[in-house]
Motif scaffolding. Structure first.
Motif, mmCIF file in Angstrom:
data_model
loop_
_atom_site.group_PDB
_atom_site.id
_atom_site.type_symbol
_atom_site.label_atom_id
_atom_site.label_comp_id
_atom_site.label_asym_id
_atom_site.label_seq_id
_atom_site.Cartn_x
_atom_site.Cartn_y
_atom_site.Cartn_z
ATOM 1 N N ARG A 245 -69.219 -14.588 -51.201
ATOM 2 C CA ARG A 245 -68.765 -14.811 -49.819
ATOM 3 C C ARG A 245 -69.683 -15.790 -49.087
ATOM 4 O O ARG A 245 -69.240 -16.745 -48.456
ATOM 5 N N GLN B 25 -61.737 -11.937 -49.165
ATOM 6 C CA GLN B 25 -61.237 -11.906 -47.782
ATOM 7 C C GLN B 25 -61.340 -13.250 -47.079
ATOM 8 O O GLN B 25 -60.682 -13.465 -46.065
ATOM 9 N N VAL B 26 -62.199 -14.117 -47.581
ATOM 10 C CA VAL B 26 -62.478 -15.342 -46.823
ATOM 11 C C VAL B 26 -62.255 -16.628 -47.619
ATOM 12 O O VAL B 26 -62.455 -17.718 -47.090
ATOM 13 N N HIS C 46 -75.007 -10.713 -40.440
ATOM 14 C CA HIS C 46 -74.236 -11.169 -41.612
ATOM 15 C C HIS C 46 -73.579 -9.952 -42.242
ATOM 16 O O HIS C 46 -74.253 -9.181 -42.944
ATOM 17 N N MET C 47 -72.308 -9.766 -41.971
ATOM 18 C CA MET C 47 -71.609 -8.620 -42.540
ATOM 19 C C MET C 47 -70.721 -9.090 -43.687
ATOM 20 O O MET C 47 -70.279 -10.227 -43.730
ATOM 21 N N GLY D 135 -67.820 -7.519 -44.909
ATOM 22 C CA GLY D 135 -66.410 -7.114 -44.974
ATOM 23 C C GLY D 135 -66.174 -5.937 -45.903
ATOM 24 O O GLY D 135 -65.058 -5.728 -46.383
ATOM 25 N N ASP E 118 -66.134 -1.796 -46.936
ATOM 26 C CA ASP E 118 -66.006 -0.472 -46.347
ATOM 27 C C ASP E 118 -67.385 0.175 -46.296
ATOM 28 O O ASP E 118 -68.199 0.021 -47.204
#
Lengths: 404, 404
Positions: free
Chosen positions: B34, B60-61, B362-363, B365, B367
């Motif tokens: 990511r 996701q990105v 800085h996450m 994504g 769970d």
């Protein structure tokens, strides 16, 4: 200490609803959307993109892309489903569609009542005049004879001449020098009226240079102001931005920041607002244009500020507390990379990166066409001459106008 | 001056083949992929991702995602079509598959002959010993009795005791404390042998602290070294990284950087190499682990270095000149954000961002699960105590262990 949203203990497990990270709907697939997505990744924000084509700059790097026409209300309505907020890569979405989305309960940021001032130069000038923001002399004109009358109105009493030149702008649809005419006589003033769009006349300001005051404002009213920058244009297109504007008296810089903050507040802007300014030879500032989205004059913030304009735009449209806008370097310079005669910019990376290991390249994934903005570079440091030289060299080498 | 690739004039239009921007194939959809994608966007590099699921952190990105099993050679072969180079989010791809891809002409970076040293701790220790890199005392052990023998071998002549404790590691498959055992007796040494994987025994080093030397190396042999950092572990998981390592004598820092550069060169590493080190109480450094990909101990570079480890990894695997690795701040601190009891980290943004407008979140994504790495924060500044406090507060607040 608790966050700004309330006094209730927000995170007791028994009262907490599970809230997933929000989805930002971005209308428009250009480079501003691309760089806003880039800035949203670290925050864990999900992006959904409405793009004209699957090849658009942002569509190449975003996972959830809807290809559709932003001028179509049904397309916008469908797109808005599942988005927590809608924001924009450009200012072309019809104002009435934005009002329809808002009426349907979709948060639109900036909202149509603010955005119309960046869409319609006539509305913008009227409103800025109302709030006392300094503007060039201006009025809507109806035909070439009226342009001549506008020009003559600018003459000092007893002065000779006809008052030309004058700037004419269609109130909607212009950017980067398009939709703008520099006319020296009534005879040259025919073209602007052919489009059937109202035409705004403005005095030709005898400016020393162009400045930009960039600020970001959130729905709860927090705002941050970036240092005022100098923007150098070539052929009506932004070429170089220097942050902060060299030699700008701090009083004038403060005035420009306050002006931008006041405009944002009066107009209800949410997100990034760029106020393009003229600095006159006698030390005044006048508003040239407004842009309500991340702006070319703020690209330097990606590498030169603690928080970039893109990160702060995302935070603002989500009503999160804003990040520190202060600079990280004494000087930061942004130089736009325009398309030149050589389509293979990638090969030019070898030279540019080897020559300057501190260079920051930002390319947009666009096909190279002569004169098209396809990227920019940022440089920073303590010596302005060096920082400028490095940025200009890299931009020129990527374009192909410098070959050594 | 011309780029480093040759002496021919490279951009004469009649000799130039049109070269599109390269496609980097990234195997693995975790947070390293990511953040590498994020770093590739400004370079105009296209990413193609091989991900276990469409929900993985990077999936996701990234716009072009192939969902498939990296353990399957056909999947890898299909994925590699259209990629100019293959690189990795993790070190789990079977070595023989990488050799097969290389044999089929796919550039794999780092290549299998280098990567095996990060995949197999037995191979790593043997090779490091061969090149004279300082390591803890170690050897492959065959059963608990052999572990007892290994322990006894470490006793100084005439010393009392049995030589325990000893560290046991399965040579493949371990990370973040998994696949690692701290054993105090032969009786405690049964578990590691159950997996049927060779087991490496290592002396328990009496270290003062853990350090990491991060370097990036390109195929043409250019290499850059980041400042040596201190890495603080909690329960076997990296908790905090301080850049540069406080109080580290410059001679030791230089030794550590040279060691990492030498290992990269001897092993033919391409891309980012993290050399995790023990600093012993008597001032020596010993190699603990190797990682051949962007690494947790280098996350601080995103906000604290001129060029991040992710940007330099991309540049290295594409054989582009590397970016300046020097720090931009006196101190930078990275603190990992682990999952806690509160699943809604987004709400915690309000407090964290309002409290510290310079905080960099800085996450990933992911769970939230208790103990799972779901993000990190970076802080920087001139006062180490302040920088540490801000990072720890934010990480603790996001996790939910700090509520004020």
């Amino acid at each position: 200490m608790r966050g700004p949203s309330g006094t209730e203990p927000p995170r007791a497990p028994d009262t907490l609803e599970y809230v997933t990270f929000p989805v930002v709907g971005m209308v428009g697939g250009g480079q501003l959307a691309r760089m806003t997505h880039e800035a949203g990744i670290p925050l864990g924000i999900r992006f959904k993109l409405l793009s004209d084509t699957p090849q658009d700059s942002a569509a190449q790097v975003v996972s959830e892309v809807v290809v559709g026409d932003y001028r179509d209300l049904d397309t916008l309505r469908d797109f808005a489903r599942g988005c927590d907020v809608i924001t924009f890569d450009h200012e072309q979405v019809p104002t009435e569609h934005l009002r329809a989305l808002e009426a349907a309960g979709v948060p639109v940021r900036p909202g149509p009542d603010a955005l119309v001032h960046a869409q319609d130069k006539g509305v913008m000038r009227a409103r800025l005049t109302e709030i006392g923001a300094p503007c060039p002399r201006h009025r809507i004109v109806s035909d070439p004879a009226d342009v001549a009358a506008f020009a003559a109105e600018g003459l000092a009493e007893g002065a000779e001449g006809d008052g030309f030149p004058v700037i004419l702008k269609t109130v909607r649809g212009g950017y980067d020098g398009k939709g703008v005419w520099f006319v020296r006589s009534a005879a040259e003033a025919e073209d602007p009226f052919r489009a059937g769009v109202p035409v705004l006349a403005e005095e030709k300001v005898d400016f020393a240079r162009e400045l930009a005051a960039n600020i970001v404002r959130s729905p709860h009213g927090q705002a941050v102001a970036y240092p005022v920058v100098e923007s150098q244009q070539v052929d009506g297109v932004c070429d170089t931005v220097i942050a902060p504007a060299p030699g700008l008296p701090s009083q004038v810089a403060g005035e420009a920041q306050e002006l931008a903050l006041r405009i944002a507040s009066e107009l209800g802007v949410v997100g990034h607002l760029a106020v393009e300014l003229f600095e006159t030879r006698d030390g005044r500032i006048l508003v040239n244009e407004l842009a309500m989205r991340p702006h070319n004059s703020g690209h330097w913030t990606q590498d030169g500020a603690i928080t970039s304009q893109f990160a702060n735009h995302v935070r603002a449209v989500l009503d999160l507390p804003l990040g520190d806008p202060r600079p990280r370097a004494t000087w930061t310079v942004m130089a736009n990379v325009l398309g030149g005669d050589y389509p293979d910019m990638y090969q030019a990376y070898l030279h540019c990166m080897a020559r300057d290991p501190q260079l920051k390249i930002h390319m947009y994934g666009k096909d190279v066409k002569p004169g098209r903005k396809v990227g920019h570079v940022n440089t920073y440091g303590d010596d302005l001459d060096d920082v400028l030289e490095r940025a200009r060299h890299a931009a020129g080498y990527l374009r192909g106008t410098i070959t050594e």
